[in-house]
Design a protein around this motif. Structure first.
Motif, PDB file in Angstrom:
ATOM      1  N   ARG A  28      -8.902  34.809  -0.828  1.00  0.00           N
ATOM      2  CA  ARG A  28      -8.879  34.640  -2.222  1.00  0.00           C
ATOM      3  C   ARG A  28      -7.682  33.476  -2.413  1.00  0.00           C
ATOM      4  O   ARG A  28      -6.709  33.151  -1.711  1.00  0.00           O
TER       5      ARG A  28
ATOM      6  N   GLY B  61      -8.856  33.560  -8.716  1.00  0.00           N
ATOM      7  CA  GLY B  61      -8.770  35.036  -9.194  1.00  0.00           C
ATOM      8  C   GLY B  61      -8.326  36.229  -8.417  1.00  0.00           C
ATOM      9  O   GLY B  61      -7.973  35.642  -7.175  1.00  0.00           O
ATOM     10  N   GLN B  62      -8.256  37.229  -8.511  1.00  0.00           N
ATOM     11  CA  GLN B  62      -7.758  38.382  -7.862  1.00  0.00           C
ATOM     12  C   GLN B  62      -8.552  38.830  -7.014  1.00  0.00           C
ATOM     13  O   GLN B  62      -8.218  39.543  -5.880  1.00  0.00           O
ATOM     14  N   LYS B  63      -9.908  39.096  -7.034  1.00  0.00           N
ATOM     15  CA  LYS B  63     -10.923  39.551  -6.380  1.00  0.00           C
ATOM     16  C   LYS B  63     -10.811  38.831  -4.980  1.00  0.00           C
ATOM     17  O   LYS B  63     -11.073  37.620  -4.723  1.00  0.00           O
ATOM     18  N   TRP B  64     -11.202  39.577  -3.871  1.00  0.00           N
ATOM     19  CA  TRP B  64     -11.301  39.056  -2.511  1.00  0.00           C
ATOM     20  C   TRP B  64     -12.495  38.794  -2.179  1.00  0.00           C
ATOM     21  O   TRP B  64     -13.606  39.764  -2.643  1.00  0.00           O
ATOM     22  N   SER B  65     -13.029  37.593  -1.474  1.00  0.00           N
ATOM     23  CA  SER B  65     -14.058  37.541  -0.688  1.00  0.00           C
ATOM     24  C   SER B  65     -14.013  37.960   0.670  1.00  0.00           C
ATOM     25  O   SER B  65     -13.030  37.791   1.381  1.00  0.00           O
ATOM     26  N   GLN B  66     -15.265  38.267   1.040  1.00  0.00           N
ATOM     27  CA  GLN B  66     -15.454  38.939   2.530  1.00  0.00           C
ATOM     28  C   GLN B  66     -16.285  37.917   3.153  1.00  0.00           C
ATOM     29  O   GLN B  66     -17.196  37.358   2.786  1.00  0.00           O
TER      30      GLN B  66
END
Length: 272
Positions: A157, A137-142
């Protein structure tokens, strides 16, 4: 140097890898360390980062082989207390993305701009290892990781490479318009046939309107070519027996005489 704050990198892999199906991207938002011997007290502090990706649950040892990719930043120089950039390090992978991986991030002291002393462990100024569970997916995990004398803030990501789709980045679709197919790809990687083409790979032309599906075919869109024994613009007319003069047919090579005519070729006037 009592307090040393350095961060982040803009990187591409130093060598071209085999064509991948996806890309693991990682940003280092900040790296902070209070180690007193960082950069050996040099005013011109040279450092770089190394990122390692493995399809394994073992994240304990930094000596793990980077079986699924290694990324290195160029050597960087800084005397600032804070550095940040939005560009990620990218690690292409060829295998299907399995959802779970081990990520190892290392910060290294470099004695010169061309020095990457990955074997000189005394030059390592930070080491972090973590297990991630991540879907495409395009969403970044922090995430934030704390060491004995350092802190690392990262984002990461996984995105599919160009022309690859699906939950595992294993579905390939590349638009084409040639003898092997005529289609584009939608956001899920499904093939969308260009106008006048059909079939699984959009390689079958759509014949002209009304062309008999049973007795006609086409080699290009809007054509209507007849199979042997059939004729007419739509290939729906049977071909009578050769020489049939006053006869008709329902199937090819027949010669059914019209009223008042007889003979093999319907050429005899029965009214005479």
């Amino acid at each position: 140097m009592a307090q040393f704050l350095s961060t982040y990198f803009l990187v591409l892999l130093s060598a071209q890898l085999v064509k991948s199906s996806g890309v693991f991207e990682l940003k280092v938002h900040s790296f902070t360390t209070s180690s007193s011997d960082v950069c050996k007290q040099s005013r011109d502090c040279q450092f770089f980062f190394r990122v390692c990706l493995n399809y394994t649950d073992n994240v304990i040892s930094y000596r793990l082989a980077c079986s699924n990719g290694t990324g290195l930043t160029g050597t960087m120089s800084t005397d600032q207390s804070s550095i940040s950039t939005s560009e990620p390090i990218t690690l292409p992978f060829k295998l299907k993305w399995l959802g779970t991986a081990a990520v190892i991030i290392e910060a290294w002291n470099a004695e010169s701009s061309n020095d990457h002393p990955t074997e000189a462990l005394n030059n390592m100024i930070g080491h972090f290892a973590t297990k991630i569970n991540l879907t495409i997916g395009q969403k970044w995990s922090q995430d934030v990781h704390l060491g004995e004398q350092s802190e690392l803030c990262i984002g990461y990501r996984v995105v599919c490479d160009k022309f690859y789709y699906g939950d595992e980045c294993s579905d390939f679709c590349r638009s084409r318009d040639d003898p092997y197919g005529h289609f584009t790809c939608d956001d899920t990687g499904s093939r969308i046939c260009l106008p006048e083409w059909k079939g699984e790979y959009c390689a079958e032309p759509i014949c002209s309107s009304g062309c008999s599906e049973e007795h006609g075919y086409c080699e290009a869109p809007s054509q209507c070519k007849c199979f042997f024994g059939w004729q007419g613009p739509r290939c729906d007319e049977c071909t009578p027996y050769p020489g049939c003069l006053h006869g008709t047919c329902v199937r090819p090579w027949q010669c059914t005489c019209k009223k008042g005519w007889g003979g093999l070729l319907c050429n005899k006037d029965l009214n005479v």
